[in-house]
Design a protein around this motif. Structure first.
Motif, PDB file in Angstrom:
ATOM      1  N   ARG A 335      18.483  81.841  43.282  1.00 46.04           N
ATOM      2  CA  ARG A 335      17.026  81.750  43.238  1.00 46.04           C
ATOM      3  C   ARG A 335      16.575  80.435  42.596  1.00 46.04           C
ATOM      4  O   ARG A 335      17.121  79.993  41.589  1.00 46.04           O
ATOM      5  N   GLY A 336      15.560  79.805  43.218  1.00 43.91           N
ATOM      6  CA  GLY A 336      14.930  78.626  42.643  1.00 43.91           C
ATOM      7  C   GLY A 336      13.591  78.971  42.026  1.00 43.91           C
ATOM      8  O   GLY A 336      13.133  80.117  42.075  1.00 43.91           O
ATOM      9  N   ASN A 337      12.918  77.989  41.448  1.00 34.79           N
ATOM     10  CA  ASN A 337      11.652  78.269  40.772  1.00 34.79           C
ATOM     11  C   ASN A 337      10.501  78.522  41.754  1.00 34.79           C
ATOM     12  O   ASN A 337       9.415  78.939  41.347  1.00 34.79           O
ATOM     13  N   HIS A 338      10.718  78.286  43.073  1.00 35.33           N
ATOM     14  CA  HIS A 338       9.722  78.642  44.084  1.00 35.33           C
ATOM     15  C   HIS A 338      10.087  79.936  44.798  1.00 35.33           C
ATOM     16  O   HIS A 338       9.372  80.346  45.719  1.00 35.33           O
ATOM     17  N   ASP A 339      11.187  80.562  44.404  1.00 36.22           N
ATOM     18  CA  ASP A 339      11.628  81.824  45.004  1.00 36.22           C
ATOM     19  C   ASP A 339      11.336  82.958  44.023  1.00 36.22           C
ATOM     20  O   ASP A 339      11.656  82.862  42.829  1.00 36.22           O
ATOM     21  N   SER A 340      10.776  84.038  44.526  1.00 36.41           N
ATOM     22  CA  SER A 340      10.433  85.171  43.670  1.00 36.41           C
ATOM     23  C   SER A 340      11.520  86.242  43.751  1.00 36.41           C
ATOM     24  O   SER A 340      12.440  86.179  44.569  1.00 36.41           O
ATOM     25  N   LEU A 341      11.395  87.264  42.894  1.00 35.30           N
ATOM     26  CA  LEU A 341      12.301  88.409  42.973  1.00 35.30           C
ATOM     27  C   LEU A 341      12.085  89.176  44.272  1.00 35.30           C
ATOM     28  O   LEU A 341      13.013  89.812  44.775  1.00 35.30           O
ATOM     29  N   VAL A 342      10.880  89.080  44.841  1.00 33.35           N
ATOM     30  CA  VAL A 342      10.629  89.680  46.147  1.00 33.35           C
ATOM     31  C   VAL A 342      11.486  88.998  47.213  1.00 33.35           C
ATOM     32  O   VAL A 342      12.084  89.656  48.077  1.00 33.35           O
ATOM     33  N   THR A 343      11.569  87.669  47.135  1.00 32.57           N
ATOM     34  CA  THR A 343      12.429  86.911  48.049  1.00 32.57           C
ATOM     35  C   THR A 343      13.885  87.326  47.868  1.00 32.57           C
ATOM     36  O   THR A 343      14.618  87.540  48.843  1.00 32.57           O
ATOM     37  N   GLN A 344      14.305  87.456  46.604  1.00 33.54           N
ATOM     38  CA  GLN A 344      15.697  87.797  46.321  1.00 33.54           C
ATOM     39  C   GLN A 344      16.051  89.178  46.860  1.00 33.54           C
ATOM     40  O   GLN A 344      17.122  89.361  47.455  1.00 33.54           O
ATOM     41  N   GLU A 345      15.175  90.139  46.706  1.00 31.10           N
ATOM     42  CA  GLU A 345      15.440  91.494  47.209  1.00 31.10           C
ATOM     43  C   GLU A 345      15.541  91.499  48.733  1.00 31.10           C
ATOM     44  O   GLU A 345      16.369  92.223  49.311  1.00 31.10           O
ATOM     45  N   GLU A 348      18.943  90.125  49.658  1.00 29.79           N
ATOM     46  CA  GLU A 348      20.022  91.065  49.315  1.00 29.79           C
ATOM     47  C   GLU A 348      20.197  92.124  50.393  1.00 29.79           C
ATOM     48  O   GLU A 348      21.274  92.714  50.513  1.00 29.79           O
ATOM     49  N   GLY A 349      19.191  92.349  51.204  1.00 25.77           N
ATOM     50  CA  GLY A 349      19.303  93.325  52.272  1.00 25.77           C
ATOM     51  C   GLY A 349      19.894  92.773  53.550  1.00 25.77           C
ATOM     52  O   GLY A 349      20.102  93.536  54.507  1.00 25.77           O
ATOM     53  N   MET A 350      20.184  91.475  53.609  1.00 28.62           N
ATOM     54  CA  MET A 350      20.790  90.866  54.804  1.00 28.62           C
ATOM     55  C   MET A 350      22.303  90.872  54.628  1.00 28.62           C
ATOM     56  O   MET A 350      22.833  90.448  53.588  1.00 28.62           O
ATOM     57  N   LYS A 351      23.034  91.350  55.652  1.00 27.68           N
ATOM     58  CA  LYS A 351      24.454  91.645  55.478  1.00 27.68           C
ATOM     59  C   LYS A 351      25.337  90.412  55.320  1.00 27.68           C
ATOM     60  O   LYS A 351      26.425  90.514  54.762  1.00 27.68           O
ATOM     61  N   ASN A 352      24.944  89.240  55.842  1.00 31.24           N
ATOM     62  CA  ASN A 352      25.822  88.071  55.698  1.00 31.24           C
ATOM     63  C   ASN A 352      25.364  87.152  54.569  1.00 31.24           C
ATOM     64  O   ASN A 352      25.838  86.031  54.447  1.00 31.24           O
ATOM     65  N   VAL A 353      24.440  87.623  53.702  1.00 30.30           N
ATOM     66  CA  VAL A 353      23.929  86.830  52.582  1.00 30.30           C
ATOM     67  C   VAL A 353      24.541  87.354  51.285  1.00 30.30           C
ATOM     68  O   VAL A 353      24.612  88.573  51.058  1.00 30.30           O
ATOM     69  N   HIS A 354      24.994  86.443  50.439  1.00 27.38           N
ATOM     70  CA  HIS A 354      25.578  86.783  49.140  1.00 27.38           C
ATOM     71  C   HIS A 354      24.678  86.192  48.056  1.00 27.38           C
ATOM     72  O   HIS A 354      24.695  84.980  47.815  1.00 27.38           O
ATOM     73  N   VAL A 355      23.875  87.035  47.421  1.00 20.97           N
ATOM     74  CA  VAL A 355      22.959  86.605  46.367  1.00 20.97           C
ATOM     75  C   VAL A 355      23.696  86.656  45.033  1.00 20.97           C
ATOM     76  O   VAL A 355      24.232  87.707  44.648  1.00 20.97           O
ATOM     77  N   LEU A 356      23.719  85.528  44.332  1.00 16.68           N
ATOM     78  CA  LEU A 356      24.413  85.450  43.043  1.00 16.68           C
ATOM     79  C   LEU A 356      23.385  85.265  41.933  1.00 16.68           C
ATOM     80  O   LEU A 356      22.492  84.421  42.036  1.00 16.68           O
ATOM     81  N   ASP A 357      23.527  86.057  40.870  1.00 20.12           N
ATOM     82  CA  ASP A 357      22.609  85.967  39.724  1.00 20.12           C
ATOM     83  C   ASP A 357      23.323  86.467  38.485  1.00 20.12           C
ATOM     84  O   ASP A 357      24.256  87.278  38.566  1.00 20.12           O
ATOM     85  N   GLU A 358      22.880  85.950  37.329  1.00 15.96           N
ATOM     86  CA  GLU A 358      23.426  86.342  36.024  1.00 15.96           C
ATOM     87  C   GLU A 358      24.948  86.221  35.963  1.00 15.96           C
ATOM     88  O   GLU A 358      25.638  87.051  35.351  1.00 15.96           O
ATOM     89  N   GLY A 359      25.498  85.204  36.609  1.00 16.45           N
ATOM     90  CA  GLY A 359      26.929  84.931  36.526  1.00 16.45           C
ATOM     91  C   GLY A 359      27.787  85.770  37.442  1.00 16.45           C
ATOM     92  O   GLY A 359      29.028  85.720  37.357  1.00 16.45           O
ATOM     93  N   ARG A 360      27.179  86.552  38.324  1.00 13.45           N
ATOM     94  CA  ARG A 360      27.949  87.383  39.260  1.00 13.45           C
ATOM     95  C   ARG A 360      28.806  86.491  40.145  1.00 13.45           C
ATOM     96  O   ARG A 360      28.378  85.426  40.593  1.00 13.45           O
ATOM     97  N   ALA A 361      30.045  86.903  40.424  1.00  9.71           N
ATOM     98  CA  ALA A 361      30.996  86.102  41.199  1.00  9.71           C
ATOM     99  C   ALA A 361      31.442  86.869  42.430  1.00  9.71           C
ATOM    100  O   ALA A 361      31.577  88.102  42.411  1.00  9.71           O
ATOM    101  N   GLU A 362      31.681  86.100  43.513  1.00 11.63           N
ATOM    102  CA  GLU A 362      32.233  86.651  44.749  1.00 11.63           C
ATOM    103  C   GLU A 362      33.191  85.637  45.355  1.00 11.63           C
ATOM    104  O   GLU A 362      32.972  84.416  45.239  1.00 11.63           O
ATOM    105  N   THR A 363      34.249  86.157  46.008  1.00 13.61           N
ATOM    106  CA  THR A 363      35.185  85.294  46.726  1.00 13.61           C
ATOM    107  C   THR A 363      34.804  85.308  48.204  1.00 13.61           C
ATOM    108  O   THR A 363      34.782  86.363  48.841  1.00 13.61           O
ATOM    109  N   ILE A 364      34.509  84.122  48.733  1.00 13.27           N
ATOM    110  CA  ILE A 364      34.037  83.987  50.109  1.00 13.27           C
ATOM    111  C   ILE A 364      34.791  82.843  50.760  1.00 13.27           C
ATOM    112  O   ILE A 364      34.836  81.732  50.214  1.00 13.27           O
ATOM    113  N   ALA A 365      35.403  83.098  51.899  1.00  6.18           N
ATOM    114  CA  ALA A 365      36.129  82.075  52.664  1.00  6.18           C
ATOM    115  C   ALA A 365      37.205  81.390  51.832  1.00  6.18           C
ATOM    116  O   ALA A 365      37.483  80.209  52.017  1.00  6.18           O
ATOM    117  N   GLY A 366      37.795  82.101  50.892  1.00  9.70           N
ATOM    118  CA  GLY A 366      38.883  81.555  50.100  1.00  9.70           C
ATOM    119  C   GLY A 366      38.456  80.872  48.821  1.00  9.70           C
ATOM    120  O   GLY A 366      39.310  80.449  48.040  1.00  9.70           O
TER     121      GLY A 366
END
Length: 549
Positions: A335-345, A348-366
């Motif tokens: 999220r950027g300063n022009h993106d709201s929590l509404v944008t983030q939610e 998060e509902g799109m299946k090929n999108v990986h939203v990262l926040d508060e240090g959350r980590a994911e392994t993607i494409a190696g």
């Protein structure tokens, strides 16, 4: 016979003597006058001022330079085949030197190959159909194409050097003869021209940089300007035409770059992971077509968006995000300063999108990614008290999460934050951190070894780009990672002319530790403790990030 009186004879005698006396006096006066004139007349050469030695030297140098330049213009080029191409090589006077490879009408590759008062121009005239078809019919010959091109360029350069020497000396001598009309001066002009050319060649040889081919700069007109897109009104009324043309522009850039660059080590292949870094799209719908084109041309494995995809973060803008589902690669977003929590939610509902926040980590494409959203929401472009402190606090939380991931044996390869001030807090905890926000790209190595990559605006600062006199460029980067070590190997900076323009530039860059002959530096994530920056790395003082306009 009658006698002449004596008085008459005496008178005639006196008259004759007087006449002779007067004749002698006249002759004497004339001789005296001529003698006096010869004695007092100044020498003829003293009537004209003599030229100083410096003036004569400058005059000779001017004649030599002009004659040498004219000689190069007339005969100082050579036509030679280079691989499947027919080329013309030319030497040109230049203050900076280097090599310029012209691929008319598409653009040019610039190489910082040497520093000398001469530049090597290589004009690609055309592709030879017979040699090109031979490569298509026998693809195994591609493996030896680089050596063939090197030999062809070497032969062409040698022939060009001989021709240029003859052209320079002949041109300088001919102009010297025309100006001074003295063979000695003409020979001196030719000799001085030969000496200057030899000195230029020696300087070019001494400053020759064979690594320049690893970091070419590509620029030029890649596509004919869209005939239907010429002003703000047509951009609005026929935006679909505009974005298709701009996407075609990207396709032309990447195809040409792939063909003309000699970078086999970092070409898209199974041994590399290719990450497309975008940022600050700001509701520009043309960005999706450009991103899709880059994904296809570079065979991108994952897209990273470091925020400010929206402009106001309202629910009404959410439909703008729907094309992400068809981009053809996983989409990592913070999220950027022009993106709201509404944008983030919504994302998060799109299946090929990986939203990262508060240090959350994911392994993607190696690769393992971790990120944090911007702690502020300022769609009105306002600056609030304590903004810098809140960014540093968010960066500290991200750094703490990175340490926790490493402690659990799953170190993060790439961290993501929107603002550079937050990203800098991760120094020493991760090899690479990505950011955006400031609408122009930067790359620096932080004091403890973490490399910070700040992306420009992939939306050309969005539709607000038309507010200024000159539109902002559209910027993105392709990051190449080694699949085994997961270390950054190279990156391409891609810059397209802003709204309504059709110019493009693609620049290849290598980390200092990955250039041939350099020693590898330990990654911050593998050492577990802060380390000094790599020797010779392009570290620079931190630049304060200004709020997104």
């Amino acid at each position: 016979m009658a006698r002449v009186p004596a008085t008459v004879l005496n008178a005639l005698h006196r008259l004759n003597r007087l006449r002779k006396s007067r004749r002698r006096a006249l002759t004497s006066r004339r001789a005296h006058r001529a003698h006096r004139g010869r004695r007092t007349a100044p020498p003829a050469l003293e009537l004209a001022p003599r030229a100083t030695p410096w003036a004569r030297a400058f005059s000779l140098v001017g004649v030599v330079v002009m004659g040498a330049w004219l000689g190069l213009l007339v005969v100082g080029n050579v036509r030679t085949p280079v691989g499947p191409m027919d080329t013309t090589m030319t030497l040109r006077p230049s203050l900076t030197g280097g090599t310029k490879i012209n691929v008319s009408p598409l653009g040019a590759l610039h190489l910082d190959s040497h520093v000398a008062p001469v530049r090597l121009d290589v004009n690609v005239d055309q592709l030879d159909p017979v040699r090109s078809q031979a490569l298509v019919d026998h693809p195994e010959r591609l493996s030896g194409l680089q050596d063939e091109v090197t030999r062809d360029v070497g032969h062409g350069t040698l022939d060009l050097a001989v021709r240029s020497t003859v052209a320079v000396v002949t041109g300088a001598a001919a102009l010297g003869l025309a100006v001074y009309r003295r063979p000695g001066r003409a020979l001196a002009a030719g000799g001085l021209a030969l000496a200057l050319l030899a000195a230029s060649g020696a300087t070019a040889y001494a400053t020759w940089n064979p690594k320049s081919v690893l970091e070419p700069r590509f620029s030029g007109l890649l596509s004919s300007a869209p005939s239907l897109v010429g002003n703000a009104r047509s951009i609005v009324t026929e935006f679909d035409v505009y974005q298709k043309e701009l996407a075609r522009l990207v396709t032309n850039v990447t195809k040409l770059y792939d063909v003309t660059s000699t970078l086999p080590a970092y070409a898209p292949d199974p041994s590399t992971i290719r990450v497309l870094h975008v940022s600050d799209i700001h509701l520009n719908p043309a960005s999706w077509a450009i991103i899709a084109s880059l994904v296809e041309q570079y065979e991108v494995n994952v897209i990273v968006d470091s925020g400010d995809t929206m402009d106001h973060g309202t629910a009404a803008e959410n439909g703008f995000l729907d094309p992400i589902a068809d981009l053809g690669a996983p989409y990592v977003w913070v999220r950027g300063n022009h993106d709201s929590l509404v944008t983030q939610e919504y994302l998060e509902g799109m299946k090929n999108v990986h939203v990262l926040d508060e240090g959350r980590a994911e392994t993607i494409a190696g690769l393992r990614f971790a990120g944090i959203g911007d702690p502020q929401f300022t769609p009105d472009r306002s600056t609030r008290p304590g903004a810098e402190a809140s960014q540093e606090l968010a960066g500290a939380r991200l750094a703490s999460a990175l340490r926790d991931h490493r402690g659990r044996g799953r170190p993060v390869d790439v961290a993501i934050a929107h603002e550079p001030s937050a990203a800098r807090e991760t120094d020493g905890e991760v090899p690479l951190v990505l950011a955006g926000h400031i609408h122009h790209d930067e790359m620096e190595v932080l004091p403890y070894g973490t490399r910070l990559r700040v992306e420009g605006s992939t939306g050309g600062s969005g539709l607000r780009a038309v507010e200024g006199k000159h539109p902002d460029p559209i910027e993105a980067s392709i990051l190449y990672f080694d699949r085994d070590t997961r270390r950054l190997q190279a990156w391409d900076e891609i810059e397209l002319g802003g709204l309504g323009l059709t110019t493009a530039e693609v620049s290849r860059h290598l980390p200092e530790e990955n250039t041939p002959g350099a020693t590898q530096s330990p990654s911050p994530s593998t050492t577990g403790s802060p380390s000094a920056p790599p020797t010779g790395s392009p570290a620079s003082p931190a630049n304060p990030a200004s709020p997104s306009p």
